[in-house]
Design a protein around this motif. Structure first.
Motif, PDB file in Angstrom:
ATOM      1  N   TRP A  20     100.116  75.145  -1.015  1.00  0.00           N
ATOM      2  CA  TRP A  20     100.407  73.887  -0.324  1.00  0.00           C
ATOM      3  C   TRP A  20     101.609  73.201  -0.969  1.00  0.00           C
ATOM      4  O   TRP A  20     102.526  72.742  -0.283  1.00  0.00           O
ATOM      5  N   SER A  26      99.779  73.093   5.337  1.00  0.00           N
ATOM      6  CA  SER A  26     100.022  71.693   5.718  1.00  0.00           C
ATOM      7  C   SER A  26      99.107  70.730   4.955  1.00  0.00           C
ATOM      8  O   SER A  26      98.055  71.116   4.442  1.00  0.00           O
ATOM      9  N   ASP A  27      99.525  69.465   4.917  1.00  0.00           N
ATOM     10  CA  ASP A  27      98.738  68.421   4.264  1.00  0.00           C
ATOM     11  C   ASP A  27      97.320  68.342   4.831  1.00  0.00           C
ATOM     12  O   ASP A  27      96.352  68.255   4.092  1.00  0.00           O
ATOM     13  N   ARG A  28      97.198  68.337   6.138  1.00  0.00           N
ATOM     14  CA  ARG A  28      95.879  68.189   6.765  1.00  0.00           C
ATOM     15  C   ARG A  28      95.003  69.414   6.528  1.00  0.00           C
ATOM     16  O   ARG A  28      93.800  69.288   6.375  1.00  0.00           O
ATOM     17  N   GLU A  29      95.598  70.597   6.513  1.00  0.00           N
ATOM     18  CA  GLU A  29      94.805  71.808   6.363  1.00  0.00           C
ATOM     19  C   GLU A  29      94.295  71.994   4.934  1.00  0.00           C
ATOM     20  O   GLU A  29      93.194  72.520   4.729  1.00  0.00           O
ATOM     21  N   VAL A  31      93.118  69.908   3.047  1.00  0.00           N
ATOM     22  CA  VAL A  31      91.960  69.031   2.839  1.00  0.00           C
ATOM     23  C   VAL A  31      90.663  69.828   2.801  1.00  0.00           C
ATOM     24  O   VAL A  31      89.769  69.544   1.997  1.00  0.00           O
ATOM     25  N   ARG A  78      95.616  63.377   0.862  1.00  0.00           N
ATOM     26  CA  ARG A  78      96.264  64.076   1.975  1.00  0.00           C
ATOM     27  C   ARG A  78      95.895  63.430   3.307  1.00  0.00           C
ATOM     28  O   ARG A  78      96.712  63.375   4.222  1.00  0.00           O
ATOM     29  N   LEU A  79      94.678  62.925   3.423  1.00  0.00           N
ATOM     30  CA  LEU A  79      94.265  62.255   4.659  1.00  0.00           C
ATOM     31  C   LEU A  79      94.869  60.862   4.786  1.00  0.00           C
ATOM     32  O   LEU A  79      95.200  60.422   5.882  1.00  0.00           O
TER      33      LEU A  79
END
Length: 170
Positions: A20, A26-29, A31, A78-79
């Motif tokens: 990452w 990605s940032d969302r993934e 998580v 990240r969220l």
């Protein structure tokens, strides 16, 4: 024995967090693995705490929970889109807190695996300190932090987990 379980997921989260940091996830993934690892290591810690009969077991739980909180914090950052400075300062706290565990582990080591795990504590202290520099002090060391994260994932968690799961004495 729950150590291999925790180490396996710590290895996964460190390798994936390194990917990452390199822009491959990605940032969302990212998580997902951070929440999963936080939950797994916290569950291991709680089960261990219930069984604890002395300070050594409680110390082990405390060390494990430092990992759990770190991964939970990464996921929440990240969220939320936070810049990570708070996590950076927490990382300094963690780096300083695990150094005595590194010294203790190496001082009482009786096998090659014990020495390896003691050196892992040294490496983790260094990794958390790297996060302090990168996040807390905003130093431009992203590429070094990325390499350190990937290397730590493989050498301090994933490989030891596999060795322990397949018969190496703890």
């Amino acid at each position: 024995m729950l150590l291999p379980l925790s180490l396996l997921f710590v290895g996964a989260v460190l390798v994936l967090n390194g990917l990452w940091m390199a822009g491959r996830i990605s940032d969302r993934e990212i998580v997902v693995i951070n929440f999963a690892t936080a939950a797994i290591t916290a569950t291991v810690a709680i089960l261990s705490l219930v069984r604890a009969t002395g300070v050594a077991e409680v110390r082990s739980v405390a060390m494990t929970l430092l990992f759990s909180v770190t991964y939970l914090w990464v996921a929440i950052n990240r969220l939320s889109g936070s810049d990570g400075r708070g996590l950076g300062w927490f990382s300094l706290f963690v780096a300083l807190s695990v150094l005595p565990e590194a010294v203790r582990s190496l001082a009482v080591a009786q096998s090659a695996m014990d020495v390896w795990l003691g050196l892992c504590w040294v490496a983790w202290a260094g990794l958390w300190f790297t996060y302090f520099l990168a996040l807390g002090l905003q130093r431009p060391i992203q590429s070094q932090a990325t390499v350190a994260t990937l290397a730590s994932g493989v050498l301090t968690a994933w490989l030891p987990a596999l060795f322990l799961m397949y018969g190496a004495p703890a």
